[in-house]
Design a protein around this motif. Structure first.
Motif, PDB file in Angstrom:
ATOM      1  N   LYS A  40       5.527   2.336  11.595  1.00  4.43           N
ATOM      2  CA  LYS A  40       5.425   1.054  10.933  1.00  4.43           C
ATOM      3  C   LYS A  40       4.399   1.129   9.805  1.00  4.43           C
ATOM      4  O   LYS A  40       3.338   1.729   9.949  1.00  4.43           O
ATOM      5  CB  LYS A  40       5.015  -0.040  11.930  1.00  4.43           C
ATOM      6  CG  LYS A  40       6.011  -0.194  13.083  1.00  4.43           C
ATOM      7  CD  LYS A  40       7.415  -0.497  12.572  1.00  4.43           C
ATOM      8  CE  LYS A  40       8.412  -0.632  13.707  1.00  4.43           C
ATOM      9  NZ  LYS A  40       9.795  -0.874  13.217  1.00  4.43           N
ATOM     10  N   LEU A  41       4.727   0.487   8.672  1.00  2.00           N
ATOM     11  CA  LEU A  41       3.843   0.570   7.499  1.00  2.00           C
ATOM     12  C   LEU A  41       2.471  -0.023   7.784  1.00  2.00           C
ATOM     13  O   LEU A  41       1.479   0.406   7.181  1.00  2.00           O
ATOM     14  CB  LEU A  41       4.497  -0.149   6.313  1.00  2.00           C
ATOM     15  CG  LEU A  41       5.659   0.592   5.650  1.00  2.00           C
ATOM     16  CD1 LEU A  41       6.279  -0.271   4.565  1.00  2.00           C
ATOM     17  CD2 LEU A  41       5.186   1.918   5.061  1.00  2.00           C
ATOM     18  N   ARG A  42       2.401  -0.994   8.691  1.00  2.00           N
ATOM     19  CA  ARG A  42       1.094  -1.597   8.969  1.00  2.00           C
ATOM     20  C   ARG A  42       0.129  -0.611   9.624  1.00  2.00           C
ATOM     21  O   ARG A  42      -1.082  -0.848   9.663  1.00  2.00           O
ATOM     22  CB  ARG A  42       1.268  -2.827   9.855  1.00  2.00           C
ATOM     23  CG  ARG A  42       1.736  -2.531  11.268  1.00  2.00           C
ATOM     24  CD  ARG A  42       1.785  -3.804  12.096  1.00  2.00           C
ATOM     25  NE  ARG A  42       2.177  -3.531  13.466  1.00  2.00           N
ATOM     26  CZ  ARG A  42       3.427  -3.519  13.897  1.00  2.00           C
ATOM     27  NH1 ARG A  42       4.421  -3.762  13.036  1.00  2.00           N
ATOM     28  NH2 ARG A  42       3.711  -3.268  15.179  1.00  2.00           N
ATOM     29  N   LYS A  43       0.698   0.471  10.182  1.00  2.00           N
ATOM     30  CA  LYS A  43      -0.133   1.478  10.827  1.00  2.00           C
ATOM     31  C   LYS A  43      -0.569   2.584   9.870  1.00  2.00           C
ATOM     32  O   LYS A  43      -1.362   3.445  10.243  1.00  2.00           O
ATOM     33  CB  LYS A  43       0.636   2.124  11.990  1.00  2.00           C
ATOM     34  CG  LYS A  43       1.096   1.157  13.059  1.00  2.00           C
ATOM     35  CD  LYS A  43      -0.060   0.657  13.895  1.00  2.00           C
ATOM     36  CE  LYS A  43       0.442  -0.196  15.060  1.00  2.00           C
ATOM     37  NZ  LYS A  43      -0.663  -0.637  15.925  1.00  2.00           N
ATOM     38  N   VAL A  44      -0.042   2.607   8.650  1.00  2.64           N
ATOM     39  CA  VAL A  44      -0.287   3.705   7.711  1.00  2.64           C
ATOM     40  C   VAL A  44      -1.222   3.225   6.609  1.00  2.64           C
ATOM     41  O   VAL A  44      -0.973   2.179   5.986  1.00  2.64           O
ATOM     42  CB  VAL A  44       1.038   4.224   7.108  1.00  2.64           C
ATOM     43  CG1 VAL A  44       0.770   5.388   6.167  1.00  2.64           C
ATOM     44  CG2 VAL A  44       1.998   4.639   8.217  1.00  2.64           C
ATOM     45  N   ARG A  45      -2.282   3.998   6.339  1.00  4.55           N
ATOM     46  CA  ARG A  45      -3.263   3.618   5.327  1.00  4.55           C
ATOM     47  C   ARG A  45      -3.136   4.425   4.046  1.00  4.55           C
ATOM     48  O   ARG A  45      -3.482   3.932   2.967  1.00  4.55           O
ATOM     49  CB  ARG A  45      -4.678   3.794   5.891  1.00  4.55           C
ATOM     50  CG  ARG A  45      -4.979   2.909   7.091  1.00  4.55           C
ATOM     51  CD  ARG A  45      -6.393   3.156   7.599  1.00  4.55           C
ATOM     52  NE  ARG A  45      -6.685   2.332   8.768  1.00  4.55           N
ATOM     53  CZ  ARG A  45      -7.849   2.374   9.430  1.00  4.55           C
ATOM     54  NH1 ARG A  45      -8.810   3.204   9.026  1.00  4.55           N
ATOM     55  NH2 ARG A  45      -8.035   1.593  10.482  1.00  4.55           N
ATOM     56  N   ASP A  46      -2.680   5.671   4.122  1.00  3.04           N
ATOM     57  CA  ASP A  46      -2.595   6.526   2.947  1.00  3.04           C
ATOM     58  C   ASP A  46      -1.518   5.985   1.997  1.00  3.04           C
ATOM     59  O   ASP A  46      -0.350   5.842   2.385  1.00  3.04           O
ATOM     60  CB  ASP A  46      -2.253   7.953   3.391  1.00  3.04           C
ATOM     61  CG  ASP A  46      -2.236   8.934   2.223  1.00  3.04           C
ATOM     62  OD1 ASP A  46      -2.748   8.565   1.147  1.00  3.04           O
ATOM     63  OD2 ASP A  46      -1.698  10.045   2.393  1.00  3.04           O
ATOM     64  N   PRO A  47      -1.876   5.706   0.735  1.00  2.00           N
ATOM     65  CA  PRO A  47      -0.880   5.146  -0.208  1.00  2.00           C
ATOM     66  C   PRO A  47       0.311   6.084  -0.420  1.00  2.00           C
ATOM     67  O   PRO A  47       1.459   5.619  -0.511  1.00  2.00           O
ATOM     68  CB  PRO A  47      -1.682   4.949  -1.494  1.00  2.00           C
ATOM     69  CG  PRO A  47      -3.097   4.862  -1.054  1.00  2.00           C
ATOM     70  CD  PRO A  47      -3.203   5.744   0.148  1.00  2.00           C
ATOM     71  N   ALA A  48       0.080   7.389  -0.522  1.00  2.00           N
ATOM     72  CA  ALA A  48       1.166   8.334  -0.740  1.00  2.00           C
ATOM     73  C   ALA A  48       2.124   8.341   0.442  1.00  2.00           C
ATOM     74  O   ALA A  48       3.356   8.392   0.279  1.00  2.00           O
ATOM     75  CB  ALA A  48       0.611   9.732  -0.988  1.00  2.00           C
ATOM     76  N   ALA A  49       1.570   8.289   1.669  1.00  2.00           N
ATOM     77  CA  ALA A  49       2.418   8.260   2.853  1.00  2.00           C
ATOM     78  C   ALA A  49       3.216   6.964   2.929  1.00  2.00           C
ATOM     79  O   ALA A  49       4.400   6.963   3.294  1.00  2.00           O
ATOM     80  CB  ALA A  49       1.571   8.438   4.110  1.00  2.00           C
ATOM     81  N   ARG A  50       2.589   5.842   2.573  1.00  2.00           N
ATOM     82  CA  ARG A  50       3.299   4.552   2.589  1.00  2.00           C
ATOM     83  C   ARG A  50       4.482   4.582   1.621  1.00  2.00           C
ATOM     84  O   ARG A  50       5.576   4.083   1.925  1.00  2.00           O
ATOM     85  CB  ARG A  50       2.335   3.429   2.216  1.00  2.00           C
ATOM     86  CG  ARG A  50       1.279   3.147   3.275  1.00  2.00           C
ATOM     87  CD  ARG A  50       0.273   2.124   2.766  1.00  2.00           C
ATOM     88  NE  ARG A  50       0.911   0.839   2.510  1.00  2.00           N
ATOM     89  CZ  ARG A  50       1.074  -0.130   3.415  1.00  2.00           C
ATOM     90  NH1 ARG A  50       0.632   0.065   4.660  1.00  2.00           N
ATOM     91  NH2 ARG A  50       1.643  -1.266   3.122  1.00  2.00           N
ATOM     92  N   GLU A  51       4.261   5.185   0.455  1.00  2.00           N
ATOM     93  CA  GLU A  51       5.334   5.266  -0.528  1.00  2.00           C
ATOM     94  C   GLU A  51       6.482   6.127  -0.006  1.00  2.00           C
ATOM     95  O   GLU A  51       7.669   5.768  -0.157  1.00  2.00           O
ATOM     96  CB  GLU A  51       4.788   5.837  -1.837  1.00  2.00           C
ATOM     97  CG  GLU A  51       5.831   5.938  -2.945  1.00  2.00           C
ATOM     98  CD  GLU A  51       5.263   6.540  -4.212  1.00  2.00           C
ATOM     99  OE1 GLU A  51       6.035   6.750  -5.174  1.00  2.00           O
ATOM    100  OE2 GLU A  51       4.029   6.815  -4.259  1.00  2.00           O
ATOM    101  N   ALA A  52       6.177   7.288   0.602  1.00  2.00           N
ATOM    102  CA  ALA A  52       7.217   8.169   1.124  1.00  2.00           C
ATOM    103  C   ALA A  52       7.999   7.499   2.250  1.00  2.00           C
ATOM    104  O   ALA A  52       9.225   7.616   2.341  1.00  2.00           O
ATOM    105  CB  ALA A  52       6.595   9.480   1.614  1.00  2.00           C
TER     106      ALA A  52
END
Length: 966
Positions: A908-920
């Motif tokens: 889930k995106l709410r669990k991800v902080r890295d901008p590059a990872a969120r974009e991928a």
């Protein structure tokens, strides 16, 4: 056992147990180990450090040790407990007045045992003493938690880090007096001691060697009946005092205790000990055991044994201390060891004492027969004038008292022989003679005759001449004016290189200044060689404490790395300025590593540093040492205008501040940053193509890489070699030169011959893979000794196999030195079923189908996990790569294919902080939705949910069925 006996306390074992020896003239005398009746003291830890002390155990033993060791006491056996191996319990009185048990309990260092059948006859006094100690809160009755914690020693046993012989010698220093407590006497010349900082080490008395005790024979435990019968049949050889305790002012008669069981001395006596081994040990025990003695470390041998001179209290009430080595030699219980005696300043004195012991035929020398050396000791002395210099080591001197001319040969040296009638002179014979002629002829000298020697040469035998007796002595040139010192002629000859020192046998006479004639042995601790990292760390503490240290530059290894010799410490080290880097020099291929080309301006940087630093005297300040043993700090050439290597390299544009180093952390950091900025602005050398906008800003991905991360732009060409499960697989890097080198070496292996090796778990080897019958590097994970078979991990591929003993062989050191080429990896940005979960086998099969064809793939590295610090398994040597895999031929993204097959999910995106990872993750969301809509794989029965799957840990710390890859 009713009477009172007298003895001397030899050892204090614990706070309630002592060893008493009798006053017999037999050496060693009989002894008894006695536990104070009705007392129980805290237990000491084991000598190997595996069990720690109980609270206040050491303080309890110390109180009793300082009170009783070496003291004369009277004692009585109160009872014997058969269940404890016939342990004897008794009452002990010091000075015939003071009850030792009462004193111990009064000070709180022991408690009373529970009420039992056997009790001390002084139980009432002991109870009152315990009540008083409880009220005062002393010793064991102290309730302060801090005091209790501090009372337990943290002992560092020799062999652990900080307790090795080299580290102890480095921290304490040579020839520095240190007071230690002797914990145990292993033999006459070997002691186990406790240093002031509670480190425990074993040392050998320098200069001597005592007879060996041999291998100790383990005595069989007697049965209770046998022990009782032995006690009845062999009563103690002790004189009975009375059935009552000694009264104040009474005198107990001298007694000789005899142990009812096998004592340490008797057990050692049944072993294959050398003559006088027990007597030597007893002498050392009687003078040193459990006593505070003064030692001075002299050095270590190649086996890392510590040697020290030991001084013990003088005997017979004399003041001061006495050398233990001298006492052992004087008694005839030890021999002089030449090489360790040469470490000492009084080695000559030991040899003189040994000569006396030999002449009087003491102990070891009872049957000594002197070796025929043709020498006779002399002791006369005279003053005279030098009449003639015969050669570089022979003078004719006229005695001022008798007016007789005497021919004197210098003791223990040999100069070149002058020419004779039928023999040419040795090289430098004329120069040696001329050197003495100019300084001695007509001058007053002082002569001390030392020995004579009979000489018979081949020429004399052929001519039929009789033996010639040569007189040897020590000659000193008297000063011609006040304020000057005498000059030893032998030392002058040796110092000018006109003579050599004679190597005498042990039993030969020698010069009284022999130790001064010996050239000093240059012992250098070289920690500059590869593999010296652990030894280099031992020098760090005192180099840091020393502040500015003088050194000389022996060699320039690179533009910023120097090999320095520190004369004061007798050490050679590798040193580099902190935070500074110069271009790397070219390196040839070797040990599986490919050849490395030189970076631009590497040769210029080396030439610059050679010109500025080579063979110069410098001053260094050591800050730390890296894992490879390179010391880091600052280095300058002292003078009116000191030259800093760091500043000079930066100003010349031949060095740079390391990217991950903050200049503020460096000494003179502002000046270093200013010098680098000036070189960058002028585009000097390495900065000729520098572009300011190309510099990575502080806190960027480059900085993160140094902490275990990785640059998002890092792309590797890899081949997947093994799929463990859907969450982990192993890759090899394509076109890695070391893989090709390893394959070439394995292809050239000779046929297997001889007996298969016996391997241990954790050992590297070569294993024969069952599918292609080829040899590959492997790591032994488990050994089944009964068959025998080995479970191995192939370190260059990541797969495992069980092999027979015939399918393994030893590995060459060069092959073993190359790191494992299989890199552990996981897919980035997706979550896959872990091993054992539903669909885990399907997910593994899907991943294997996508990557297991041996085709090259592009791996974009999102991050790198740190290697497991404590693990030695090659599986963890590189850490784990978190990657996105793409097939370069068709552009297929492996993570996308796993999502489409329903074998992976997105976090889930709410669990991800890295901008590059969120974009991928956002870009791949549509593929997950397609799998959900088609009910594929894990979505067969709908969305499995995310409430409990977003973390790696499930309920109660167990691994969940899904792994998060962010």
């Amino acid at each position: 056992m009713a009477g009172w006996l007298r003895g001397t306390v030899k050892e204090v074992n614990t706070g309630d147990t002592i060893t008493i020896v009798g006053t017999s003239k037999i050496v060693p005398p009989p002894e008894k180990r006695i536990t104070l009746s009705s007392l129980i003291a805290p237990k000491l830890g084991k000598r190997d450090g595996s069990v720690r002390d109980e609270p206040f155990a050491f303080q309890s033993r110390e109180y009793l040790r300082k009170k009783l060791i070496g003291q004369s006491v009277v004692f009585k056996i109160d009872y014997v407990v058969e269940q404890l191996g016939n342990r004897e319990f008794g009452s002990v009185f010091l000075n015939e007045k003071e009850n030792v048990a009462v004193a111990v309990v009064t000070n709180g260092w022991a408690k009373l045992r529970g009420m039992g059948k056997e009790q001390s006859p002084f139980m009432e006094e002991l109870k009152k003493a315990e009540e008083a100690a409880q009220i005062k809160g002393v010793g064991l009755w102290n309730k302060d938690s801090t005091a209790i914690a501090e009372s337990m020693r943290s002992m560092n046993i020799g062999g652990d880090e900080g307790g090795t012989a080299a580290s102890i010698l480095a921290s304490v220093g040579k020839n520095r007096p240190v007071t230690v407590m002797v914990e145990q006497v292993l033999n006459g010349s070997t002691l186990r001691v406790v240093l002031p900082d509670m480190r425990v080490t074993t040392l050998t008395v320098a200069g001597v060697q005592c007879p060996s005790l041999g291998r100790r024979v383990v005595a069989a435990e007697p049965s209770a009946g046998t022990a009782a019968a032995a006690v009845a049949a062999a009563p103690l050889d002790l004189e009975d005092e009375s059935s009552n305790p000694p009264l104040p002012g009474s005198v107990a008669r001298v007694a000789q205790p005899q142990s009812s069981g096998p004592s340490i001395a008797s057990i050692a006596g049944t072993s294959a000990s050398e003559p006088y081994a027990r007597e030597a040990k007893w002498l050392t025990e009687s003078r040193a055991l459990n006593r505070d003695v003064q030692i001075e470390f002299q050095g270590i041998d190649k086996y890392q044994n510590l040697f020290a001179s030991v001084r013990v209290a003088a005997v017979d009430g004399a003041e001061g201390t006495e050398s233990l080595a001298e006492a052992l030699i004087r008694a005839g219980y030890a021999k002089v060891v030449e090489w360790s005696a040469n470490l000492m300043v009084n080695g000559m004195k030991l040899r003189e004492i040994e000569k006396v012991a030999k002449a009087e035929k003491r102990a070891l020398w009872t049957n000594y027969v002197p070796t025929a050396t043709g020498q006779t000791k002399l002791s006369d002395a005279f003053t005279g004038k030098v009449i003639e210099v015969v050669s570089g080591d022979c003078l004719c001197i006229k005695d001022n008292a008798t007016r007789v001319e005497r021919r004197v040969t210098l003791s223990s040296i040999r100069a070149p022989r002058p020419a004779a009638r039928e023999r040419a002179g040795d090289p430098w014979a004329s120069e040696a003679k001329e050197f003495l002629r100019k300084r001695l002829v007509g001058k007053e000298v002082e002569v001390r005759m030392e020995y004579t020697r009979k000489v018979m040469t081949t020429d004399m035998m052929l001519a039929g001449d009789a033996e010639r007796v040569m007189s040897f002595g020590n000659v000193e040139l008297l000063p011609e004016s006040r304020g000057e010192e005498k000059q030893n002629v032998s030392e002058l000859i040796v110092a000018r290189g006109f003579g050599t020192v004679v190597r005498h046998r042990t039993d030969e006479e020698r010069s009284s200044v022999y130790e001064r004639l010996e050239p000093p042995i240059n012992r250098v601790n070289d920690v500059s060689q590869p593999g010296s990292g652990a030894r280099a760390k031992l020098f760090l503490p005192f180099l840091q404490r020393a502040g500015r240290v003088a050194a000389s530059v022996e060699y320039v290894l690179s533009g910023h790395r120097l090999r320095l010799h520190i004369a004061k410490e007798g050490a050679t080290i590798v040193f580099a300025p902190s935070g500074i880097k110069t271009p790397s020099r070219a390196m040839p291929a070797g040990n599986g590593k490919p050849a490395q080309q030189a970076e631009p301006y590497a040769d210029e940087a080396i030439a610059f540093t050679r010109e500025a630093m080579l063979q110069r005297d410098v001053e260094i300040v050591v800050e730390t040492v890296d894992r490879g043993g390179t010391f880091l700090g600052s280095v300058v050439i002292p003078g009116p205008r000191p030259v800093s290597l760091s500043l000079a390299l930066l100003r010349a544009g031949l060095g740079r501040i390391q990217p991950n180093m903050d200049p503020a952390r460096l000494e003179n950091g502002a000046a270093l940053a200013e010098a680098q900025a000036a070189a960058q602005a002028a585009r000097l050398k390495i900065w000729e193509k520098w572009e300011p906008e190309a510099e990575a800003p502080e806190g960027s991905a480059d900085a993160g890489a140094s902490h275990g991360g990785s640059s998002p732009e890092e792309v590797l060409e890899v081949v997947v070699t093994d799929v463990v499960d859907a969450s982990e697989f192993f890759v090899q890097i394509v076109n890695e030169p070391r893989i090709q080198w390893i394959a070439q070496q394995l292809a050239e292996l000779p046929p297997v011959e001889g007996i298969p090796p016996m391997l241990k778990a954790g050992q590297l080897c070569l294993g024969l893979f069952s599918l292609d019958r080829s040899w590959y590097r492997a790591y032994v994970e488990k050994v089944n000794a009964t068959e025998p078979t080995y479970e191995v991990f192939f370190i260059d591929f990541g797969n495992r196999e069980q092999l027979s003993s015939k399918a393994v062989r030893s590995i060459d050191a060069a092959l073993a030195a190359v790191p494992a080429q299989a890199h552990l990896a996981s897919l980035a940005h997706v979550k896959v079923p872990l091993a054992g979960a539903d669909h885990s086998l399907d997910a593994r099969a899907c991943l294997t189908q996508l990557v297991g064809g041996g085709q090259p793939l592009l791996a974009q590295v999102s991050s790198r996990e740190r290697p497991e610090g404590k693990s030695r398994h090659p599986r963890s040597s590189h850490g784990k790569l978190i990657v996105s895999l793409v097939d370069p031929e068709n552009g297929v993204n492996v993570a996308v294919e796993m999502l489409l097959a329903g074998m992976a999910r997105l976090p889930k995106l709410r669990k991800v902080r890295d901008p590059a990872a969120r974009e991928a993750i956002s870009k791949m969301a549509e593929y997950e939705e397609e799998a959900k809509a088609a009910h594929r794989g894990v979505f067969q029965y709908g969305d499995p949910g995310d409430s409990d799957d977003e973390t790696l840990d499930g309920p109660k710390g167990k691994a969940s069925a899904w792994g998060a890859r962010k």
